[in-house]
Motif scaffolding. Sequence first.
Motif, PDB file in Angstrom:
ATOM      1  N   THR A  82       0.821  -1.219   0.000  1.00 47.66           N
ATOM      2  CA  THR A  82       0.000   0.000   0.000  1.00 47.66           C
ATOM      3  C   THR A  82       0.852   1.266   0.000  1.00 47.66           C
ATOM      4  N   THR A  83       2.029   1.184  -0.611  1.00 53.15           N
ATOM      5  CA  THR A  83       2.882   2.370  -0.650  1.00 53.15           C
ATOM      6  C   THR A  83       2.380   3.355  -1.708  1.00 53.15           C
ATOM      7  N   GLY A  84       2.249   2.854  -2.942  1.00 59.73           N
ATOM      8  CA  GLY A  84       1.735   3.743  -3.982  1.00 59.73           C
ATOM      9  C   GLY A  84       2.797   4.552  -4.702  1.00 59.73           C
ATOM     10  N   ALA A  91      -5.334   2.970   2.174  1.00 58.13           N
ATOM     11  CA  ALA A  91      -4.329   4.036   2.339  1.00 58.13           C
ATOM     12  C   ALA A  91      -3.210   3.829   1.339  1.00 58.13           C
ATOM     13  N   GLY A  92      -3.629   3.458   0.124  1.00 57.58           N
ATOM     14  CA  GLY A  92      -2.657   3.049  -0.893  1.00 57.58           C
ATOM     15  C   GLY A  92      -2.131   4.176  -1.756  1.00 57.58           C
ATOM     16  N   THR A 110      -0.796   8.223   5.260  1.00 58.87           N
ATOM     17  CA  THR A 110       0.143   7.587   4.318  1.00 58.87           C
ATOM     18  C   THR A 110      -0.555   7.077   3.060  1.00 58.87           C
ATOM     19  N   THR A 111      -1.661   7.744   2.666  1.00 57.21           N
ATOM     20  CA  THR A 111      -2.315   7.358   1.420  1.00 57.21           C
ATOM     21  C   THR A 111      -1.472   7.836   0.242  1.00 57.21           C
ATOM     22  N   ASN A 122       5.505   3.807   3.775  1.00 55.39           N
ATOM     23  CA  ASN A 122       4.433   3.384   2.858  1.00 55.39           C
ATOM     24  C   ASN A 122       3.543   4.551   2.434  1.00 55.39           C
ATOM     25  N   ILE A 123       4.173   5.690   2.213  1.00 57.60           N
ATOM     26  CA  ILE A 123       3.427   6.875   1.835  1.00 57.60           C
ATOM     27  C   ILE A 123       3.258   6.920   0.323  1.00 57.60           C
TER      28      ILE A 123
END
Lengths: 484, 484
Positions: B111-113, B219-220, B316-317, B433-434
């Motif tokens: 879910t880092t993105g 929160a991806g 941290t989305t 994981n932001i």
Amino acid sequence: MKLKTVSNALGLVLIGYGIIILSPIVVAVLEKEYTSILPFVVASCCSITLGGLCKWKGGRINNFDSIKRSDGLLVVTLTWLVTALIGAIPYLFYGISPLDAYFESVSGLTTTGATILTDFSLYPKDFFFWRSLSQWLGGMGIIVLFIAILPQFAVAGRRLFFAEAPGPTEEKITPRIAHTAKALWMIYVLLTIAEVLLLYLAGMPLFDAVCNSLSTMAAGGFSPHPQSIMGYGNPSVVWIITFFMFLAGSNFALQYRFLVQLKPKSLLKNDEFMFYVFIVVVLSVALCGFLFFGHDMSLEKSMRDSLFQVVSILTTTGFSSADFALWLVSAQVVLMTVMFVGGCAGSAGGGIKVVRILFVGRYLKREIAQTLHPQAVLPIKIDRTTVPDNIQRQMIGFLLFYVCLLVASGLIVTIIEGDASIGFIGTAATIGNIGPGFGEIGPMGSFGGLAASTKVIFIIDMVVGRLELIPFLVMLHRDFWGVK
Amino acid sequence: MKLKTVSNALGLVLIGYGIIILSPIVVAVLEKEYTSILPFVVASCCSITLGGLCKWKGGRINNFDSIKRSDGLLVVTLTWLVTALIGAIPYLFYGISPLDAYFESVSGLTTTGATILTDFSLYPKDFFFWRSLSQWLGGMGIIVLFIAILPQFAVAGRRLFFAEAPGPTEEKITPRIAHTAKALWMIYVLLTIAEVLLLYLAGMPLFDAVCNSLSTMAAGGFSPHPQSIMGYGNPSVVWIITFFMFLAGSNFALQYRFLVQLKPKSLLKNDEFMFYVFIVVVLSVALCGFLFFGHDMSLEKSMRDSLFQVVSILTTTGFSSADFALWLVSAQVVLMTVMFVGGCAGSAGGGIKVVRILFVGRYLKREIAQTLHPQAVLPIKIDRTTVPDNIQRQMIGFLLFYVCLLVASGLIVTIIEGDASIGFIGTAATIGNIGPGFGEIGPMGSFGGLAASTKVIFIIDMVVGRLELIPFLVMLHRDFWGVK
Ligand SMILES: [K+]
Ligand SMILES: [K+]
């Protein structure tokens, strides 16, 4: 809060400081800079008058044995703040603004070595002598404070590392402090004299040898030369100063055991010292590799500059034998790494301190083992001794505070200056009492061009970092000021 | 080490994952992208074959009650590493290099993105659906892991915060995990559906509404639009997503108590939630001030973008409603501050977590009081409960590890990329994981141009950060691999 005790102790310090601050006059006379006499006479008068006033307000007290911990911390904090104020007075006579003068004076007494000067040719020799002397005094003050005084107050886990000091029941505090302080002074003075002689023999002018030696032993970093040690273009000088910086960054209580009590094995048995040597060796080799392969530098010069620069930043001295702001990023990163370690506990060096980094390593190793064996009792040992829980708690408190302060100050300065590099590197360089950072505030740069608010924050960082946070933080608590 | 148990559990996960990975085919058929069917069929076959093999090797085990802590941690780590590997297979079919495909897949499942994509027009809809779905699965996995599974292993102090789960003596582990997981799934699915509906009603195309909702709840932060949420140019969409990001960043066990058990006061009694609200309000107001006065922005837009961006980075989305890399440094600093906090424990958000920041605050406050009153017993309380010593130790261990990893990874990447900003911001954005950072790797940028070694380090950062360090660190200890 016994205001009388605090006032009395501060008065004593100020009267002594007022006498010492006259010593640059000797240099003024020798160098025939007669206009430089007045500034120090004025500063001395201020110090002695203020000191006398404090002592008079404090009444007759000759025994500080019963001083409370909170009063002791207040004396320490006031000592640094007020002596820096008086030390700034001479600078005012040379046309430096009050804020800049206070910055330079705090930078001196905290042994930081960050300067607001840009053009060194404007000032007489006496001016530079006072800069270096203030560092020497500040460095000695810190060593005495951390080895002789603070362990008695059991602050920040220091008692553990100076266990050779007799326990509080055996001897009254005042004579014990006096005895330890005397031994430390002796080593400090002898090493300084030895360095002056060696530098002079290596070809450095006597005046510069004296100033640079005063700054070296304090891990201070102020040099009378605008290009720091690089400016002398003398390889022997670089090697000599490397050696003395290394000594200045090690524990003086340990040096006492080694040099005076002649216990050479005490070095090998000291975990912090061995780790200190390890860091110096590993990072110098890494840096030497980057310099030798990345820049067109000879092997001897790579070795000399890498060892000098690693020791200079690790011990938080901040001298430079090269303009490392021009080095490859990879080489600069090695120095940045070192910025976050600092000297040994019981040295004049600032930063987090080698022993606390060692503690973190062992704490984390223990934590991994504990996760695997939740029921096991796994002590953390330093120097073959288990670190007690309350000392662990104090060390972790220090580390967390340090990180919080670094982040908070870094963010605020970044907002003010609009530059994250100045914000965070500048904060690290001032909290850690290192001095120069990178870029604009690098070894050949100056803090003079920063915003006034940034300078105020960096002044706070320097003092708070120098006194290892705790005295300041304690003052934020209402019980500190409360009625006994 | 019971390899059979590990193999069996991993096999179960992979078979389930192999079935779920077929779901993008539905989108392919609806959107008539028939060439997008093959990639997912291949990935599914790989997953099911590998899973079957693992189960076969593991033999017949239906009961995981007696699983050892170290085995459990190994299963967790392998699950993330292997599912990411299989999730990368479809990307290979679209001409993405193996390393980039694994980076994108890890970035999804953790879910880092952070994305390596630069030109979004090259790929079909199915591709973007899988990116978002992988985040949704990863987010759900983390919530179940942290609320239902890990507290049973008493890792990193998590047991404290989910005390409502019945104690280990009352019920066998397997049914209890199943029960809690089911409740969490329900909330997660319902909130996702609600967001899809609201976004669709606000005018977002259905496909985009689905993808963005999947990414929001985890929160991806992956969006099918190359300009993220800014690209829709729709204020209502911004407000709706802000609301759901806020929910996604809060504790799902708390949401369960609030939404299902109808205990509204549980929010007010929860220290972490109240602190979470406090951070959002204070920093949004600060950011709003910087945007309103510093940029020529209307009050409504300042409020909208500041709230959106603070919530997006705090949870941290990593969605962006504006290109904040172009904002004033002061405004960016507010977002940087938030980067080091993270979501609530028990959410899909990453980072240090709000509760640990709260703990640090109370630890430091206690430390100040303790220095003044060395003999006093001063407990640290969260939710009116004293935090036990072993949980304190675990939290501090986590924090120290986090800082060490941040510094180590930051320094190494700085050397590789020759840029401290990419080094440290990139590390913070991946460990936490932001997703997007600032500058080149900012919200409109891409990680695609970084060196291969940097990508490898960031992959490690993402996985280690996602699993909160401990499972990895434990594996570094020889006892982990030792004979029982
Ligand atoms: K210094
Ligand atoms: K994210």
